[in-house]
Design a protein around this motif. Structure first.
Motif, PDB file in Angstrom:
ATOM      1  N   ASP A 120      29.582 -29.902  42.356  1.00 52.28           N
ATOM      2  CA  ASP A 120      28.789 -28.870  41.682  1.00 52.28           C
ATOM      3  C   ASP A 120      29.526 -27.561  41.925  1.00 52.28           C
ATOM      4  OD1 ASP A 120      26.855 -26.680  41.597  1.00 52.28           O
ATOM      5  OD2 ASP A 120      25.210 -28.120  41.807  1.00 52.28           O
ATOM      6  N   SER A 123      29.134 -22.804  38.185  1.00 49.30           N
ATOM      7  CA  SER A 123      27.689 -22.538  38.145  1.00 49.30           C
ATOM      8  C   SER A 123      27.269 -21.075  38.077  1.00 49.30           C
ATOM      9  CB  SER A 123      27.023 -23.190  39.368  1.00 49.30           C
ATOM     10  OG  SER A 123      27.472 -24.508  39.532  1.00 49.30           O
ATOM     11  N   ASN A 125      25.404 -17.622  36.719  1.00 42.33           N
ATOM     12  CA  ASN A 125      24.155 -17.298  36.038  1.00 42.33           C
ATOM     13  C   ASN A 125      24.535 -16.632  34.729  1.00 42.33           C
ATOM     14  OD1 ASN A 125      22.687 -18.236  38.210  1.00 42.33           O
ATOM     15  ND2 ASN A 125      22.794 -16.256  39.233  1.00 42.33           N
ATOM     16  N   TYR A 387      14.382 -21.714  42.448  1.00 37.70           N
ATOM     17  CA  TYR A 387      15.749 -22.224  42.546  1.00 37.70           C
ATOM     18  C   TYR A 387      15.788 -23.533  43.358  1.00 37.70           C
ATOM     19  CZ  TYR A 387      20.797 -21.593  43.717  1.00 37.70           C
ATOM     20  OH  TYR A 387      22.153 -21.730  43.897  1.00 37.70           O
ATOM     21  N   ASP A 391      16.876 -27.389  42.443  1.00 40.54           N
ATOM     22  CA  ASP A 391      17.910 -28.111  43.176  1.00 40.54           C
ATOM     23  C   ASP A 391      17.414 -29.474  43.667  1.00 40.54           C
ATOM     24  OD1 ASP A 391      20.523 -27.213  43.177  1.00 40.54           O
ATOM     25  OD2 ASP A 391      20.088 -25.542  44.513  1.00 40.54           O
TER      26      ASP A 391
HETATM   27  N1  ARG Z   1      23.809 -20.121  39.834  1.00 38.92           N
HETATM   28  C1  ARG Z   1      23.991 -19.903  41.242  1.00 38.92           C
HETATM   29  C2  ARG Z   1      24.631 -18.533  41.482  1.00 38.92           C
HETATM   30  O1  ARG Z   1      25.323 -18.005  40.628  1.00 38.92           O
HETATM   31  C3  ARG Z   1      24.859 -20.960  41.892  1.00 38.92           C
HETATM   32  C4  ARG Z   1      24.379 -22.380  41.716  1.00 38.92           C
HETATM   33  C5  ARG Z   1      25.016 -23.323  42.676  1.00 38.92           C
HETATM   34  N2  ARG Z   1      24.580 -24.692  42.537  1.00 38.92           N
HETATM   35  C6  ARG Z   1      23.393 -25.186  42.897  1.00 38.92           C
HETATM   36  N3  ARG Z   1      23.133 -26.438  42.660  1.00 38.92           N
HETATM   37  N4  ARG Z   1      22.517 -24.451  43.522  1.00 38.92           N
HETATM   38  O2  ARG Z   1      24.441 -17.971  42.539  1.00 38.92           O
END
Ligand code: ARG
Length: 657
Positions: A120, A123, A125, A387, A391
């Motif tokens: 993963d 990722s 946002n 969040y 997960d």
């Molecule tokens: N979207 C999150 C960020 O930018 C990171 C996600 C990481 N992956 C997860 N499965 N939590 O901080």
């Protein structure tokens, strides 16, 4: 062949006749730090001697007597208190190198038991300014996927896009109230980022205003405490007096800190108030914070208008990010963003409640975990999921869909606590035999040691970073080419192509060559430098191997196929040969704790050995034909190992520089 593994196997058999469980002793067979003590060293006789109550040298002799070393090593030496020094036989090395030359995997065997990994990474946002940390995650994650695959594992890469978070409430609110239609049509993501920034500024303004009295009160309290201490008569002397003075300084520092915080808040407010436009906007949107939350809540409740906006924004955001991935040559097997799991969240929470793993506290659903002061909240009192809830649902999905042996999360270190709690909750939930790893990394800093910020602070900013690296690389390539003794060799198109490859590589390699857990300072000039542990140096070393073949007009396929012996007579040839044989070890080491910097470290060492060899041994002008062939074979293998190693880091090479 993995030499270290081979040696440890042989030690396992030898030690097996002396102790029941030789495993931890095998860890003590290591490459030696100093070539004077051989190529490898085993320090296991000391602890074993202690355990068996015998002199370690005697134990060392017993181990050596049982060790099958004959064709692989010179007679082992026992040194000092009982070190066993091992020197590989040169003819044995030559045979192994010959095998590597014939092998498309340059001597690295795939693992015996392949595992399934979900990685993963990246990722980001979406619809929110992306930061350099996302480049780090992308680059490290991509390298780990490549290395794991090459090692023989099954790898599923998954970009857990943040496509459902509260930032959508912000941009939906922004779009409804402040949009610039023309700007959105021309550059949608730029406009969304502007809206995001505007809305967060307004939200922040009201929040700061609301908290201002707290800051003011704190300043007053601390100043009063300091003044009180100051008015206190100082004790006559000695330790008492010193302590009182120290206390005063501490209180004054605290007061200064509170004043600085207050000043910062006041400046934030003033910045908004100075702008007539912002000033009227804050007045017109007094409840913006609650309204933004409501927009998010409506989206999550499938409100048709907000859902339509989300469907309008998301593809634009994804296209934007895709441009960056294309430039970095990064691709994912899946991009299951947070939105993908939304339908499962309520059942996750229900399951935790039904099984008694969660309880309701102040209206929120909480999972209390051993060893943590605060619970993990999986549903807020207003019904919103978090969040962490997503997960949890993601893990359940991955376990079902991919049956992984391991899930790696390449995410910055600030999320450590989130992952610690998440993993603890997942174990409680019943997933016990999957390896869960937070592959954390440190912050990228600027020259002043502050978190690095791109000028625009968005994907455009990140692309600008790549552009800048390419520009710097172009300068280096041009200077290097112009300085060639026979005059420049590259035309404009070639230079531009090389600069592109070198510039992107520089950014990636600078990231990968750091110990991932530490912070590092982003420095363009250092990362494209031709000297030092840089991609440029590695690419240059590769190009050097290729230029030998070009200059000598050598047909590499014929060279490899010819039945020529490899000779390692010169110490520099032997040292290079040994390094080449240690590629498999480097890959294995890299995967123990998922640290790409161990691979860059290996490649740098290899390039240095090659440079020493090239300085000390004539290749095209070698004394005899057989020495020439043997040296050409070493150059060929060096080039291939560097190229393969760089490829595992997601870095390309060029034949000429
Ligand atoms: N979207 C999150 C960020 O930018 C990171 C996600 C990481 N992956 C997860 N499965 N939590 O901080």
């Amino acid at each position: 062949m993995n030499l270290l593994k081979e040696l440890r196997e042989r030690f396992r058999s030898a030690l097996g006749t002396l102790v029941d469980n030789p495993e931890e002793l095998l860890e003590m067979v290591r490459p030696s730090q100093d070539p004077r003590f051989g190529d490898y060293q085993a320090n296991c006789a000391m602890p074993l001697g202690k355990r068996l109550g015998k002199p370690p040298r005697e134990i060392a002799a017993q181990i050596v007597a049982r060790l099958e070393w004959d064709e692989m090593c010179e007679p082992p030496e026992i040194a000092g208190p009982g070190f066993i020094n091992l020197r590989l036989r040169t003819d044995w090395m030559a045979t192994r190198l010959r095998e590597s030359i014939q092998d498309s995997r340059v001597g690295v065997e795939p693992v015996e038991t392949a595992r399934t990994y979900v990685v993963d990474y990246s990722s980001p946002n979406v619809a929110k300014p992306m930061h350099v940390g996302h480049i780090r995650s992308t680059v490290i994650g991509d390298a780990l996927c490549r290395i794991l695959r090459f090692a023989g594992h099954r790898v599923i890469s998954d970009n857990h896009l943040g496509d459902w978070g509260t930032q959508f409430g912000m941009i939906i609110y922004g779009y409804k109230h402040f949009r610039d239609e023309a700007a959105f049509a021309a550059a949608p993501v730029g406009e969304l980022c502007r809206l995001y920034q505007l809305v967060s500024q307004l939200v922040d303004y009201h929040e700061t205003r609301r908290r201002l009295p707290d800051w003011e009160r704190r300043v007053a309290e601390r100043e009063e405490a300091a003044a009180y201490q100051e008015a206190e008569a100082l004790p006559a002397g000695g330790a008492e007096r010193k302590r009182a003075a120290k206390r005063l300084r501490g209180l004054q520092a605290q007061a200064a800190e509170a004043r600085a915080e207050l000043a910062q808040a006041q400046e934030k407010l003033a910045a908004v108030e100075r702008s007539p436009r912002l000033k009227s906007l804050v007045a017109e949107h007094p409840d913006i914070a609650q309204n933004v939350l409501q927009e998010t809540a409506r989206l999550h409740a499938d409100d048709p208008e907000n859902l339509a906006l989300w469907h309008k924004f998301l593809p634009k955001c994804c296209e934007d990010i895709q441009r960056l991935y294309d430039r970095l040559h990064v691709a994912f097997d899946y991009t299951h963003g947070e939105s993908f799991y939304q339908k499962h969240l309520s059942s996750v929470v229900r399951d935790f409640l039904d099984r008694g793993l969660a309880c309701i506290s102040d209206g929120a659903v909480c999972v209390f975990l051993d060893g943590f002061d605060t619970p993990m909240i999986i549903r807020k009192s207003d019904g919103a999921y978090l969040y962490a809830t997503t997960d949890l649902a993601t893990i359940a999905y991955r376990m079902r869909a991919f049956q992984p042996d391991a899930i790696l999360y390449v995410v910055d270190h600030r999320q450590s606590e989130h992952f610690e709690k998440l993993f603890a909750a997942v174990r409680m939930w019943g997933y016990t035999d999957v390896e869960l790893q937070h592959i954390r990394f440190g912050t990228v800093l600027d020259a002043k040691g502050k978190p690095f910020k791109t000028r625009a602070g968005d994907t455009v900013g990140l692309e600008g970073l790549l552009d800048e690296a390419v520009r710097k690389a172009h300068d280096v390539v041009r200077a290097n080419d112009d300085a060639k003794p026979g005059g420049a060799e590259l035309d404009g198109t070639q230079r531009r192509h090389i600069a592109e490859v070198v510039g992107h590589a520089a950014i990636k390699y600078a990231d990968l060559s750091q110990n991932r857990t530490s912070d590092y300072i982003f420095n363009f000039d250092k990362m494209v430098a031709l000297e030092g542990n840089t991609a440029t140096y590695m690419q240059y070393s590769y190009a050097r191997t290729q230029s030998i073949f070009a200059k000598g007009n050598i047909d590499v396929c014929r060279l490899r196929a010819a039945d020529a012996a490899l000779r390692l007579e010169h110490p520099a040839e032997r040292a290079l040969g040994l390094e080449l044989l240690q590629f498999a070890e480097a890959i294995e080491e890299t995967l123990v704790d998922y640290r790409p910097n161990l691979l860059t470290g290996y490649l740098f060492e290899l390039a240095r050995r090659f440079s020493e060899f090239y300085q000390q041994c004539k290749v095209l002008q070698a004394e005899t034909e057989s020495v020439r062939t043997s040296r050409l074979l070493l150059c060929d293998l060096t080039g291939r190992v560097i190229r393969c190693g760089l490829d595992l880091l997601g870095i390309q090479v060029v034949d000429k520089m």
